[in-house]
Design a protein around this motif. Structure first.
Motif, mmCIF file in Angstrom:
data_model
loop_
_atom_site.group_PDB
_atom_site.id
_atom_site.type_symbol
_atom_site.label_atom_id
_atom_site.label_comp_id
_atom_site.label_asym_id
_atom_site.label_seq_id
_atom_site.Cartn_x
_atom_site.Cartn_y
_atom_site.Cartn_z
ATOM 1 N N LEU A 170 -31.793 53.089 -2.234
ATOM 2 C CA LEU A 170 -30.677 53.953 -2.626
ATOM 3 C C LEU A 170 -30.207 54.868 -1.498
ATOM 4 O O LEU A 170 -29.034 55.281 -1.466
ATOM 5 N N ARG A 171 -31.115 55.191 -0.585
ATOM 6 C CA ARG A 171 -30.786 56.084 0.529
ATOM 7 C C ARG A 171 -31.358 55.513 1.827
ATOM 8 O O ARG A 171 -32.202 56.138 2.481
ATOM 9 N N PRO A 172 -30.923 54.322 2.228
ATOM 10 C CA PRO A 172 -31.494 53.675 3.415
ATOM 11 C C PRO A 172 -31.065 54.389 4.699
ATOM 12 O O PRO A 172 -30.063 55.109 4.717
ATOM 13 N N ASP A 173 -31.837 54.172 5.773
ATOM 14 C CA ASP A 173 -31.447 54.781 7.047
ATOM 15 C C ASP A 173 -30.377 53.968 7.754
ATOM 16 O O ASP A 173 -29.715 54.469 8.668
ATOM 17 N N ARG A 174 -30.171 52.705 7.347
ATOM 18 C CA ARG A 174 -29.061 51.890 7.850
ATOM 19 C C ARG A 174 -28.896 50.668 6.971
ATOM 20 O O ARG A 174 -29.827 50.265 6.265
ATOM 21 N N LEU A 175 -27.695 50.099 7.025
ATOM 22 C CA LEU A 175 -27.405 48.828 6.374
ATOM 23 C C LEU A 175 -26.955 47.851 7.447
ATOM 24 O O LEU A 175 -26.143 48.200 8.314
ATOM 25 N N VAL A 176 -27.486 46.641 7.410
ATOM 26 C CA VAL A 176 -27.101 45.606 8.360
ATOM 27 C C VAL A 176 -26.435 44.472 7.595
ATOM 28 O O VAL A 176 -27.017 43.931 6.656
ATOM 29 N N PHE A 177 -25.212 44.137 7.988
ATOM 30 C CA PHE A 177 -24.472 43.037 7.363
ATOM 31 C C PHE A 177 -24.311 41.926 8.393
ATOM 32 O O PHE A 177 -23.576 42.070 9.368
ATOM 33 N N GLY A 178 -24.995 40.809 8.181
ATOM 34 C CA GLY A 178 -24.798 39.633 9.025
ATOM 35 C C GLY A 178 -23.794 38.715 8.357
ATOM 36 O O GLY A 178 -24.063 38.184 7.266
ATOM 37 N N VAL A 179 -22.630 38.558 8.964
ATOM 38 C CA VAL A 179 -21.553 37.810 8.317
ATOM 39 C C VAL A 179 -20.921 36.833 9.300
ATOM 40 O O VAL A 179 -21.014 36.992 10.520
ATOM 41 N N ALA A 180 -20.254 35.845 8.737
ATOM 42 C CA ALA A 180 -19.463 34.911 9.548
ATOM 43 C C ALA A 180 -18.101 35.536 9.815
ATOM 44 O O ALA A 180 -17.604 36.332 9.010
ATOM 45 N N PRO A 181 -17.472 35.182 10.925
ATOM 46 C CA PRO A 181 -16.147 35.734 11.208
ATOM 47 C C PRO A 181 -15.100 35.209 10.235
ATOM 48 O O PRO A 181 -15.233 34.123 9.673
ATOM 49 N N ASP A 182 -14.079 36.013 10.016
ATOM 50 C CA ASP A 182 -12.902 35.598 9.227
ATOM 51 C C ASP A 182 -13.197 35.350 7.746
ATOM 52 O O ASP A 182 -12.441 34.645 7.076
ATOM 53 N N GLY A 183 -14.281 35.935 7.236
ATOM 54 C CA GLY A 183 -14.581 35.785 5.817
ATOM 55 C C GLY A 183 -14.378 37.096 5.074
ATOM 56 O O GLY A 183 -13.915 38.095 5.631
ATOM 57 N N THR A 184 -14.732 37.087 3.792
ATOM 58 C CA THR A 184 -14.586 38.285 2.962
ATOM 59 C C THR A 184 -15.927 38.934 2.650
ATOM 60 O O THR A 184 -15.991 39.901 1.899
ATOM 61 N N ALA A 185 -17.020 38.381 3.217
ATOM 62 C CA ALA A 185 -18.358 38.876 2.892
ATOM 63 C C ALA A 185 -18.530 40.353 3.233
ATOM 64 O O ALA A 185 -19.123 41.119 2.459
ATOM 65 N N GLU A 186 -18.018 40.769 4.383
ATOM 66 C CA GLU A 186 -18.175 42.167 4.777
ATOM 67 C C GLU A 186 -17.526 43.098 3.755
ATOM 68 O O GLU A 186 -18.119 44.112 3.354
ATOM 69 N N ALA A 187 -16.321 42.770 3.337
ATOM 70 C CA ALA A 187 -15.629 43.603 2.350
ATOM 71 C C ALA A 187 -16.392 43.660 1.031
ATOM 72 O O ALA A 187 -16.489 44.714 0.391
ATOM 73 N N THR A 188 -16.943 42.528 0.616
ATOM 74 C CA THR A 188 -17.712 42.496 -0.633
ATOM 75 C C THR A 188 -18.960 43.359 -0.523
ATOM 76 O O THR A 188 -19.298 44.113 -1.452
ATOM 77 N N LEU A 189 -19.668 43.256 0.600
ATOM 78 C CA LEU A 189 -20.868 44.073 0.778
ATOM 79 C C LEU A 189 -20.519 45.564 0.827
ATOM 80 O O LEU A 189 -21.296 46.407 0.350
ATOM 81 N N HIS A 190 -19.371 45.898 1.389
ATOM 82 C CA HIS A 190 -18.932 47.296 1.364
ATOM 83 C C HIS A 190 -18.704 47.762 -0.073
ATOM 84 O O HIS A 190 -18.981 48.927 -0.402
ATOM 85 N N ARG A 191 -18.207 46.876 -0.941
ATOM 86 C CA ARG A 191 -18.064 47.238 -2.355
ATOM 87 C C ARG A 191 -19.418 47.450 -3.010
ATOM 88 O O ARG A 191 -19.627 48.410 -3.758
ATOM 89 N N VAL A 192 -20.353 46.553 -2.721
ATOM 90 C CA VAL A 192 -21.683 46.664 -3.325
ATOM 91 C C VAL A 192 -22.344 47.982 -2.940
ATOM 92 O O VAL A 192 -22.932 48.680 -3.777
ATOM 93 N N TYR A 193 -22.248 48.339 -1.688
ATOM 94 C CA TYR A 193 -22.946 49.519 -1.187
ATOM 95 C C TYR A 193 -22.018 50.717 -1.011
ATOM 96 O O TYR A 193 -22.338 51.650 -0.260
ATOM 97 N N ALA A 194 -20.884 50.733 -1.706
ATOM 98 C CA ALA A 194 -19.871 51.772 -1.492
ATOM 99 C C ALA A 194 -20.442 53.182 -1.624
ATOM 100 O O ALA A 194 -20.227 54.036 -0.754
ATOM 101 N N SER A 195 -21.186 53.444 -2.691
ATOM 102 C CA SER A 195 -21.693 54.801 -2.893
ATOM 103 C C SER A 195 -22.765 55.156 -1.884
ATOM 104 O O SER A 195 -22.907 56.308 -1.468
#
Length: 444
Positions: A170-195
């Motif tokens: 709930l209060r991590p020191d960092r989040l790492v998103f490994g994503v492929a270029p030109d996809g929507t995964a990054e945006a989705t993960l930002h929604r998941v971890y928005a708060s």
């Protein structure tokens, strides 16, 4: 302040409900998502559905029950029940492969295969959290592209510390998103971890192989730091120096710092040992084995601390432990956990038992797990019972209960007042003032 719970229409599935998966499922529900946890083990699902966490983790059971009652969280043994989710987190284990140091990927592959068979919805996202060898994400992404067109893959490594897993989610020191270029995964993960992100957690967006390496690189660094100070403890024992003073002195150098710079019995658990071995194995496969060859010595230093503890106990018992009673305080590999995987404490306890000693073990949380794995050891209900009749007491897991233990409470029940502080966290002056022969690793 921590993250704010915000209800989001994204539906989440978590595949695997062991330590990582159960924690992640509960915390995602706590963040406001509708979450379904999936596992092939009916016993795990029964316990979780009943509001019971099948392992010890502070604060998790309360959140589990809260989110079950809210209706946001459920558990099942059927992957088909998770088919409608928008985001699927893979949280299965990657244990050391039998007969080698490499990671066993069968559970990760089975999870992806099961999701594909269950009918992944186009536009959904599969997110790996398991610790995997570099190259795994690219392989799985290609598999999904072929078998489930329109489904993306991301890698979001976990950095949980046992005993602090809820906070680390709930209060991590960092989040790492490994994503492929030109996809929507990054945006989705930002929604998941928005708060979580809104609360100030930094996000590092990288490619697949970098995301895979972050976790093993972090674990390799921590293991190296722990083994470094334990190597210094070996030198201190040879010279008569005090490793605790040495550690304190060098910790004031801001380039070094004091965290994970405490000499003792060494590390264990289900992550550091198997992860650094798998890291070496994969680097060797990739032709970069020489770059991480030093990790073999990191591993060896760590294991030597266990041998040294057994040797020291044997020396203090006159060179032969046969027929002697040994009290071991600690069974979990670390405090605030019931995890006994690769536990240094139990490795020492069992080695002394096999050498002929009668060994009584007490731990505040890990006795049920220890009893199943080491049935030939004797177990006690408290520290005093474990120490009754003991010729030597070994402090091997740094629970607060043991650090605060009054040595006078044991004086009346032991056969001899000899203690080995395997974690360098007891107060030597206090124990010696109570008439105890105090010994520790790396200290005179």
């Amino acid at each position: 302040m921590g993250p704010t719970t915000i209800v989001d229409p994204l539906r989440i599935s978590v595949i695997g409900t062991g330590y990582l998966g159960a924690t992640h499922a509960v915390c995602m529900a706590e963040l406001g998502f509708e979450v379904i946890g999936v596992d092939v083990d009916p016993s795990k699902i029964e316990h979780l559905t009943a509001g019971e966490v099948p392992f010890f983790e502070p604060g998790l059971e309360e959140l589990l029950r809260k989110n079950l009652e809210s209706g946001r969280l459920s558990f099942t043994t059927s992957l088909a029940d998770a088919a409608g989710a928008d985001v699927h987190f893979i949280c299965v284990g990657t244990p050391q492969h039998p007969g080698s140091n490499s990671a066993d990927m069968r559970y990760v592959d089975a999870a992806v295969s099961g999701l594909i068979a269950g009918g992944l919805r186009p536009g959904s996202l599969v997110v790996g959290k398991s610790t995997v060898p570099a190259g795994t994400a690219a392989r799985l992404a290609a598999w999904l592209s072929e078998q489930a067109p329109g489904v993306e893959l991301a890698w979001n490594p976990e950095f949980l510390r046992e005993g602090f897993a809820v906070d680390d989610t709930l209060r991590p020191d960092r989040l790492v998103f490994g994503v492929a270029p030109d996809g929507t995964a990054e945006a989705t993960l930002h929604r998941v971890y928005a708060s979580v992100i809104d609360a100030g957690t930094p996000v590092v967006v990288v490619d697949y192989p970098t995301a895979e390496l972050v976790k093993v690189a972090a674990n390799a660094f921590l293991a190296t730091k722990i083994s470094f100070i334990n190597a210094m403890a070996e030198v201190c024992e040879a010279t008569g120096a005090d490793v605790t003073h040495l550690s304190k002195a060098i910790s004031y150098d801001t380039r070094i710092g004091g965290r994970f710079l405490h000499a003792g019995l060494g590390f264990g658990g289900g992550c550091l040992p198997k992860d650094i071995r798998a890291f070496q194995a994969r680097a060797t496969e990739l032709g970069a084995g020489q770059a991480v060859a030093f990790l073999a010595e990191v591993d060896a230093i760590n294991l030597r601390r266990r041998t040294r503890t057994v040797t020291l106990a044997t020396e203090l018992l006159g060179g032969d432990v046969t027929g002697k009673k040994v009290a071991v305080l600690g069974a979990a590999f670390k405090p605030n956990s019931d995890d006994i995987r690769d536990s240094p404490a139990l490795a020492v306890a069992d080695a002394l038992r096999r050498a002929g000693a009668t060994v009584a073990v007490y731990d505040p949380a890990a006795i049920p797990n220890a009893r199943r794995t080491y049935p030939d050891l004797t177990y006690a209900d408290n520290a005093v019972d474990a120490a009754t009749g003991a010729h030597i007491v070994l402090h091997l897991t740094e629970w607060t209960e043991f650090r605060e233990l009054d040595p006078n409470a044991l004086t009346a029940v032991v056969a001899a007042r000899t203690v080995i502080d395997g974690r360098n966290t007891l107060n030597p002056a206090q124990w010696r003032a109570a008439g105890w022969d105090y010994h520790a690793l790396g200290r005179p």
